[in-house]
Write a protein that holds these residues in place. Structure first.
Motif, short mmCIF file in Angstrom:
data_model
loop_
_atom_site.label_atom_id
_atom_site.label_comp_id
_atom_site.label_asym_id
_atom_site.label_seq_id
_atom_site.Cartn_x
_atom_site.Cartn_y
_atom_site.Cartn_z
N VAL A 70 0.76 -1.17 -0.18
CA VAL A 70 -0.05 -0.11 0.03
C VAL A 70 1.06 1.15 0.05
O VAL A 70 1.81 1.39 0.78
CB VAL A 70 -0.92 -0.02 1.33
N TYR A 71 0.55 2.32 -0.89
CA TYR A 71 1.50 3.58 -1.00
C TYR A 71 0.15 4.54 -0.64
O TYR A 71 -0.59 4.99 -1.38
CB TYR A 71 1.84 3.67 -2.47
N ALA A 72 0.55 4.84 0.89
CA ALA A 72 -0.41 5.65 1.33
C ALA A 72 -0.47 7.12 0.55
O ALA A 72 -1.49 7.91 0.63
CB ALA A 72 -0.41 5.60 2.93
N ASP A 73 0.70 7.59 0.58
CA ASP A 73 0.87 8.94 -0.34
C ASP A 73 0.05 9.14 -1.71
O ASP A 73 -0.55 10.10 -1.91
CB ASP A 73 2.40 9.26 -0.44
N THR A 74 -0.08 8.14 -2.35
CA THR A 74 -0.80 7.90 -3.67
C THR A 74 -2.28 7.22 -3.48
O THR A 74 -2.97 7.53 -4.64
CB THR A 74 0.09 7.34 -4.78
N LYS A 75 -2.45 6.87 -2.50
CA LYS A 75 -3.75 5.97 -2.16
C LYS A 75 -3.81 5.02 -3.00
O LYS A 75 -5.04 4.74 -3.66
CB LYS A 75 -4.90 7.04 -2.12
N ILE A 76 -2.83 4.12 -3.47
CA ILE A 76 -2.70 3.28 -4.42
C ILE A 76 -2.09 2.02 -3.72
O ILE A 76 -1.28 2.25 -2.96
CB ILE A 76 -2.02 3.48 -5.61
N VAL A 77 -2.48 0.69 -4.03
CA VAL A 77 -2.05 -0.58 -3.58
C VAL A 77 -1.65 -1.21 -5.16
O VAL A 77 -2.32 -1.34 -5.94
CB VAL A 77 -2.90 -1.29 -2.93
N PHE A 86 1.92 -7.15 -12.39
CA PHE A 86 1.71 -6.12 -11.54
C PHE A 86 0.22 -5.61 -11.58
O PHE A 86 -0.30 -5.26 -12.99
CB PHE A 86 2.80 -4.88 -11.54
N LYS A 87 -0.52 -5.29 -10.64
CA LYS A 87 -1.76 -4.97 -10.71
C LYS A 87 -1.47 -3.66 -9.72
O LYS A 87 -0.92 -3.57 -8.95
CB LYS A 87 -3.02 -5.92 -10.19
N ALA A 88 -2.41 -2.64 -9.98
CA ALA A 88 -2.61 -1.31 -9.11
C ALA A 88 -4.11 -1.12 -8.96
O ALA A 88 -4.73 -1.02 -10.08
CB ALA A 88 -1.64 -0.21 -9.73
N PHE A 89 -4.57 -0.84 -7.70
CA PHE A 89 -5.78 -0.39 -7.37
C PHE A 89 -5.90 0.80 -6.45
O PHE A 89 -4.93 0.98 -5.59
CB PHE A 89 -6.70 -1.55 -6.60
N SER A 90 -7.08 1.29 -6.66
CA SER A 90 -7.21 2.33 -5.45
C SER A 90 -7.15 1.86 -4.18
O SER A 90 -7.78 0.71 -3.89
CB SER A 90 -8.71 3.12 -5.74
N ALA A 91 -6.64 2.40 -3.03
CA ALA A 91 -6.36 1.94 -1.70
C ALA A 91 -7.57 2.22 -0.94
O ALA A 91 -7.72 2.17 0.39
CB ALA A 91 -5.06 2.25 -1.23
N VAL A 92 -8.47 3.05 -1.55
CA VAL A 92 -9.74 3.83 -0.95
C VAL A 92 -10.79 2.60 -0.83
O VAL A 92 -11.39 2.36 -1.99
CB VAL A 92 -9.89 5.04 -1.32
N GLU A 135 -9.57 -0.05 -10.58
CA GLU A 135 -8.21 -0.35 -11.08
C GLU A 135 -7.36 0.60 -11.84
O GLU A 135 -8.07 1.31 -12.63
CB GLU A 135 -8.36 -1.77 -11.63
N TYR A 136 -6.23 0.84 -11.79
CA TYR A 136 -5.39 1.25 -12.64
C TYR A 136 -4.49 0.89 -13.46
O TYR A 136 -3.84 -0.20 -12.97
CB TYR A 136 -4.33 2.54 -11.80
#
Length: 148
Positions: A70-77, A86-92, A135-136
């Motif tokens: 989890v990257y809290a600064d960008t709110k992305i996991v 690799f997958k990226a999602f909103s951490a919200v 998802e990003y």
């Protein structure tokens, strides 16, 4: 008795001033509002993908296979469900907007109400959330993970 003391006594007796009960009730209401904001995440919204396009999220070496970070600064996991994917999602969290705080046991976990999301596609593994994480699109550039 001075006017100041008389006024204070009148206020304490509820004659024209704010009484102790009103102050306590106001404090209770303020506390409830803060608690609701904490559970609701304070209106956190996922960032639009176009706003993050080209931004480096993290390093490949920081995201374990079968897990994530989890990257809290960008709110992305960012997750790596299988080696090199690799997958990226909103951490919200989609339940009430809290920020997911860890990736463990194949899920992205929200600490507020226990929602869990699958690392492979962001779908709900365990509620109360009922919607998948946003998802990003990402790509690997050298040793960096970048929003595509």
């Amino acid at each position: 008795m001075s006017d100041e003391m008389t006024t204070g006594a009148a206020v304490a007796a509820g004659n024209g001033g704010v009484g102790r009960r009103a102050v306590l009730c106001g404090a209770g209401a303020a506390g409830a509002a803060l608690l609701a904001a904490g559970c609701g995440g304070g209106g956190k919204e996922p960032e639009p993908a176009d706003k993050l396009k080209g931004k480096e999220i993290g390093k490949v070496a920081d995201v374990p296979v079968g897990g994530g970070r989890v990257y809290a600064d960008t709110k992305i996991v960012v997750t790596q469900p299988s080696k090199g994917t690799f997958k990226a999602f909103s951490a919200v969290c989609t339940h009430q907007g809290c920020l997911a705080n860890k990736v463990a046991g194949g899920t992205i976990d929200c600490p507020c109400h226990g929602s869990k999301f699958e690392i492979a596609d962001g779908s709900v593994a365990h509620g109360p959330a009922s919607k998948a994480l946003q998802e990003y699109p990402v790509q690997v550039k050298g040793d960096a993970i970048v929003v595509a």
